[in-house]
Write a protein that holds these residues in place. Structure first.
Motif, short mmCIF file in Angstrom:
data_model
loop_
_atom_site.label_atom_id
_atom_site.label_comp_id
_atom_site.label_asym_id
_atom_site.label_seq_id
_atom_site.Cartn_x
_atom_site.Cartn_y
_atom_site.Cartn_z
N LEU A 158 -3.07 12.01 7.08
CA LEU A 158 -1.88 11.59 8.33
C LEU A 158 -1.91 10.36 9.16
O LEU A 158 -0.96 9.68 8.50
CB LEU A 158 -0.35 12.62 8.34
CG LEU A 158 0.13 13.12 7.25
CD1 LEU A 158 -0.73 14.70 6.90
CD2 LEU A 158 1.34 13.71 7.22
N ALA A 159 -2.30 10.49 10.25
CA ALA A 159 -2.95 9.53 11.04
C ALA A 159 -3.33 8.28 9.87
O ALA A 159 -2.70 7.01 10.25
CB ALA A 159 -3.41 9.83 11.84
N THR A 160 -4.47 8.21 9.23
CA THR A 160 -4.51 6.95 8.37
C THR A 160 -3.93 6.57 7.83
O THR A 160 -3.52 5.34 7.31
CB THR A 160 -6.29 7.46 8.14
OG1 THR A 160 -6.77 7.88 9.27
CG2 THR A 160 -7.20 5.96 7.15
N ARG A 184 -6.94 -6.71 1.12
CA ARG A 184 -5.89 -6.58 0.60
C ARG A 184 -5.27 -7.81 0.78
O ARG A 184 -4.12 -8.15 0.13
CB ARG A 184 -4.82 -5.12 1.21
CG ARG A 184 -4.11 -5.00 0.29
CD ARG A 184 -2.48 -3.99 0.87
NE ARG A 184 -2.48 -4.22 2.35
CZ ARG A 184 -1.45 -4.84 2.66
NH1 ARG A 184 -0.07 -5.67 2.36
NH2 ARG A 184 -1.41 -5.04 4.14
N THR A 234 0.72 -1.39 -0.18
CA THR A 234 0.01 -0.08 -0.22
C THR A 234 1.19 1.19 -0.12
O THR A 234 1.49 1.44 0.80
CB THR A 234 -0.60 -0.17 1.44
OG1 THR A 234 -1.56 -0.87 0.94
CG2 THR A 234 -1.42 1.09 0.78
N ASP A 264 -7.46 -3.68 4.53
CA ASP A 264 -6.45 -3.89 4.94
C ASP A 264 -6.76 -5.68 4.87
O ASP A 264 -6.20 -5.92 4.70
CB ASP A 264 -5.94 -3.28 6.19
CG ASP A 264 -4.80 -2.71 6.43
OD1 ASP A 264 -4.07 -3.54 5.34
OD2 ASP A 264 -3.77 -3.42 7.33
N GLU A 265 -8.36 -5.85 5.32
CA GLU A 265 -8.21 -7.35 5.26
C GLU A 265 -8.50 -7.77 3.64
O GLU A 265 -7.34 -8.79 3.89
CB GLU A 265 -9.66 -7.55 6.30
CG GLU A 265 -9.15 -8.40 6.75
CD GLU A 265 -11.39 -8.27 7.74
OE1 GLU A 265 -11.51 -8.00 8.69
OE2 GLU A 265 -11.82 -8.81 7.34
N ASN A 308 -10.31 -0.80 8.15
CA ASN A 308 -10.32 -2.81 8.46
C ASN A 308 -10.27 -3.53 7.28
O ASN A 308 -9.45 -3.58 7.21
CB ASN A 308 -10.10 -3.06 10.21
CG ASN A 308 -9.30 -2.71 11.34
OD1 ASN A 308 -8.19 -1.70 11.36
ND2 ASN A 308 -10.29 -2.79 12.35
N GLU A 330 -0.45 6.87 8.02
CA GLU A 330 0.18 6.14 8.47
C GLU A 330 0.01 4.86 8.87
O GLU A 330 0.71 3.32 9.32
CB GLU A 330 0.90 5.91 9.81
CG GLU A 330 2.27 5.90 10.56
CD GLU A 330 2.39 6.30 11.87
OE1 GLU A 330 1.25 6.99 12.70
OE2 GLU A 330 3.35 6.32 12.73
N HIS A 331 -1.72 4.11 9.40
CA HIS A 331 -1.51 3.32 9.54
C HIS A 331 -1.66 1.98 8.58
O HIS A 331 -1.71 0.88 9.09
CB HIS A 331 -3.44 4.16 11.11
CG HIS A 331 -3.78 2.00 10.50
ND1 HIS A 331 -3.14 1.76 12.01
CD2 HIS A 331 -4.43 1.35 10.24
CE1 HIS A 331 -3.96 0.35 12.77
NE2 HIS A 331 -4.77 0.17 11.31
N ILE A 332 -1.98 2.61 7.50
CA ILE A 332 -1.96 1.58 6.73
C ILE A 332 -1.27 1.42 5.71
O ILE A 332 -1.20 0.15 4.87
CB ILE A 332 -3.93 1.74 5.33
CG1 ILE A 332 -4.76 0.10 5.30
CG2 ILE A 332 -3.70 3.19 4.47
CD1 ILE A 332 -5.54 0.48 4.15
N SER A 333 -0.57 2.31 5.27
CA SER A 333 0.67 2.11 4.13
C SER A 333 1.80 1.11 4.65
O SER A 333 2.17 1.73 5.50
CB SER A 333 0.85 3.68 4.09
OG SER A 333 -0.29 4.07 3.14
N ASP A 334 2.51 1.03 3.66
CA ASP A 334 4.31 0.61 3.89
C ASP A 334 5.12 1.31 3.08
O ASP A 334 5.94 1.57 4.43
CB ASP A 334 4.35 -0.47 2.80
CG ASP A 334 3.32 -1.98 3.07
OD1 ASP A 334 3.20 -2.75 4.03
OD2 ASP A 334 2.54 -2.14 2.11
N CYS A 351 6.94 3.71 5.41
CA CYS A 351 6.53 4.33 6.39
C CYS A 351 7.16 4.79 7.49
O CYS A 351 7.13 5.31 7.71
CB CYS A 351 4.88 3.78 6.59
SG CYS A 351 3.83 4.01 8.13
N ASP A 352 7.50 3.69 8.18
CA ASP A 352 8.11 4.61 9.61
C ASP A 352 9.53 5.54 9.94
O ASP A 352 9.21 5.94 10.20
CB ASP A 352 9.08 2.56 10.35
CG ASP A 352 7.64 1.88 10.67
OD1 ASP A 352 6.81 2.62 10.65
OD2 ASP A 352 8.44 0.86 10.85
#
Lengths: 326, 327
Positions: A217-219, A203, A45, A200-201, A197, A221-225, A241-242
């Motif tokens: 940006l928070a969303t 995917r 993602t 993501d599931e 969710n 961060e949650h879903i992306s690579d 991402c990290d």
């Protein structure tokens, strides 16, 4: 490292501004997207963030050839999509789909949701009759909708359910790649989590690849690579991402991250914000040099003369800045 | 006496298909210089509460069967229309959610803003314009003296929201109601606007009601919070309390379901509050959150609980919270 699914090279999308009725003349050009180069790997993602008007949605549409790019190439599994005719592109549309932002505007109010989801299946001649119906029911179950509702109309559903309908329709042709264009920003907070969710599931289960466009940006961060930050039609920073959130190097990314409110009063009281002055300049008349220099807190004279290139600072961390931090 | 005291406010909408209870027993006090956050999803009744305070509800279909809105001790609901008009926009003003649709597209910004001062303060057009330009500069519109003569469409979204904010502050109100003032804006512009509201609060002791669904904004900008769901208060306390030790299952769920920056390690699932927002028909009884609650009890669908908190200054409306505190 996994294979490249989509390779975007020097993508430009310029929209002409014209004056006059009978003798239209071009008086300017909006450079909505101005030279993007990035790749999307199979199964990942890629998050694409930026403020309104930075060209993130246009990028999604140009990749799918919904806008024909002005320049550049979009290579999907070795095939340059920009060279295909409309007729040839049709067969690729099965593999490349999009989920729209506004679930209120993107569903035809006069069609039942069964026919909305089934339409692409019939259109591409994949199934008909009861076979098609069964496929629709299966899709509805897949996205968490009750198949008994297939004969209802969009207005009978809430925003979150409508977004599920949009997702089911995008999945109907079993695509590889989906552009998710702000899929949760129109939804209530408690419903956003459900849809994130679900995406993501899906995917994981179906082996999908996403380009996830959002301004939150928070969303992202949650879903992306990996995440790409856009500013005025160009990529400012692109990194895993990290890495991007822990070690942002571009002053714009730093400002964006510091501007996100955090749901914790103690953290909020202690935080120091980089408050950017002014607004995003008009893409009709972008600044010379680095596009961000007019709002940049650390701009120097070089920045207003020469545009920085997007350069690799190690481990796939790309930054377009003369004076990257960190 | 509180500066603003909303006392057991009920708002119903009467429609052909029965009445809808949009607000059921809203109650809060607000002092000068204080910012109260009202949090909730669409349909929770937060905007209807604001409209009721402003006296902007269309009646019919809206009816206010009971409740008082005491502004400096006087009940706004018993004022005549003329009296309310003299308060509205003058001492109490509102920033609307959508800057795209709340400005008149046919009038220049200068006309729309000077009108406020001409009506409420009796200023001449020329004096009014001077004040308007000063205020536009205050809210950060560059070259305000020229831009004031533009039409709304010539401004960007963030600028239009600033024009709205300038308009609402022109008469130096004592109470500002901001209904999702930054929802339509980008984060960098949002940070600018929240900073501005905060400055004005400290400078002038203005009381603010900030209506939003963004918990991050609430955490950074408010002193006290009311969490609403289905027209009812769920939890009401100081902002620090609500975020540090949320007691209501809805507040807890809401806080858990927001993705936070700086996640650690593996990509976890977001916490989900299951189900859908409630339908607020008159026949509905019990706690509106019962259907989606993970700590639901038999009594929840029968009866709306009263304040079940033992802690002073922290109101919680939840049967489960009462039983858990007792055991």
């Amino acid at each position: 490292m996994s294979n490249t699914l989509l390779d975007v090279r020097g993508l430009k999308m310029h929209f002409p501004i014209t004056r006059g009725v009978l003798f239209e003349r071009q008086v300017g050009v909006v450079k909505a997207v101005d030279g993007l180069t990035f790749d999307i790997r199979e199964g990942e993602t890629l998050g694409l963030v930026g403020e309104s008007g930075c060209g993130k949605s246009t990028t999604g549409r140009a990749i799918l050839q919904l806008h024909r790019p002005t320049e550049g190439r979009v290579i999907y599994r070795g095939q340059d999509l920009t060279r295909l005719t409309h007729q040839q592109m049709r067969s690729y549309r099965r593999q490349l789909q999009i989920i729209f932002q506004d679930p209120y505007a993107s569903l035809n109010p006069r069609m039942t949701i069964g026919s909305i989801i089934g339409e692409p299946i019939g259109e591409h001649g994949l199934a008909s009759g009861t076979e098609k119906e069964d496929r629709v029911y299966e899709l509805m179950r897949l996205v968490g909708l009750n198949p008994d509702f297939a004969r209802r109309y969009p207005h009978e559903f809430s925003g979150g359910q409508r977004q599920r309908i949009g997702i089911a329709r995008a999945l109907a042709l079993e695509p590889d790649f989906i552009v998710c264009d702000e899929p949760v920003s129109a939804l209530d907070v408690s419903i956003q989590a459900q849809v994130v969710n679900l995406l993501d599931e899906l995917r994981e289960r179906l082996g999908l690849t996403y380009l996830f466009i959002a301004h939150d940006l928070a969303t992202v961060e949650h879903i992306s690579d990996r995440v790409a930050v856009m500013y005025l039609g160009r990529i400012a920073e692109l990194a895993p991402c990290d890495e991007l959130y822990r070690n942002p190097k571009h002053p714009y990314t730093r400002a964006l991250i510091s501007a996100i409110p955090i749901p914790d009063p103690e953290v909020e009281a202690k935080r120091r914000r980089v408050i950017l002055r002014g607004e995003v300049p008009s893409p009709l008349d972008p600044p010379v040099g680095c596009l961000f220099h007019t709002r940049c807190p650390i701009a120097q004279s070089l920045c207003s003369q020469e545009a920085p290139m997007l350069e690799d600072h190690g481990q796939g961390h790309l930054v377009a800045c003369h004076f990257p931090e960190g | 006496m509180s500066f603003l005291h909303v006392d057991d406010l009920h708002v119903h909408f009467v429609t052909d298909r029965g009445s809808v209870r949009a607000v059921n027993g809203m109650h809060f006090r607000l002092e000068r210089g204080e910012t109260l956050g009202i949090v909730g999803e669409s349909g929770s009744g937060k905007s209807v509460t604001a409209m009721a305070i402003m006296g902007l509800l269309p009646m019919p279909p809206a009816v206010i069967p009971s409740g008082r809105i005491l502004y400096e001790g006087h009940d706004l609901l018993t004022h005549t229309a003329a009296k309310r008009r003299s308060i509205r926009g003058n001492r109490v003003s509102m920033i609307f959610q959508d800057p795209m649709t709340s400005l008149n597209p046919f009038l220049r910004v200068s006309r729309q803003l000077t009108e406020v001062l001409e009506v409420h303060k009796g200023l001449s057009r020329k004096d009014a314009l001077r004040r308007v330009i000063a205020m536009l500069e205050r809210v950060g519109i560059p070259s305000a003296a020229q831009r004031v003569h533009s039409y709304p469409h010539e401004f960007s979204g963030g600028m239009r929201q600033r024009v709205m904010i300038a308009m609402s502050l022109l008469c130096e109100p004592d109470l500002l109601i901001a209904d999702e003032p930054t929802t339509a804006l980008d984060v960098t512009i949002q940070a600018q606007i929240l900073e501005l509201l905060n400055e004005l609060k400290h400078e002038r002791g203005m009381a603010t009601i900030l209506i939003t669904h963004d918990l991050g904004v609430v955490a950074g900008a408010t002193d006290n919070v009311v969490v609403m769901y289905g027209g009812q208060r769920m939890e009401h306390s100081s902002t620090a309390n609500v975020f540090r030790s949320p007691c209501h299952p809805y507040t807890q769920g809401l806080l858990k379901s927001v993705p936070r920056l700086g996640r650690t390690g593996e990509r976890d699932k977001l916490y989900c509050i299951p189900g859908l927002p409630p339908v607020l028909t008159a026949s509905a009884k019990g706690c509106p959150f019962a259907e989606r609650c993970d700590r639901v009890q038999a009594v929840c669908s029968e009866e709306m609980p009263g304040d079940t908190s033992q802690e002073p200054g922290h109101e919680v409306y939840c049967h489960a919270h009462a039983t858990e505190a007792a055991s």
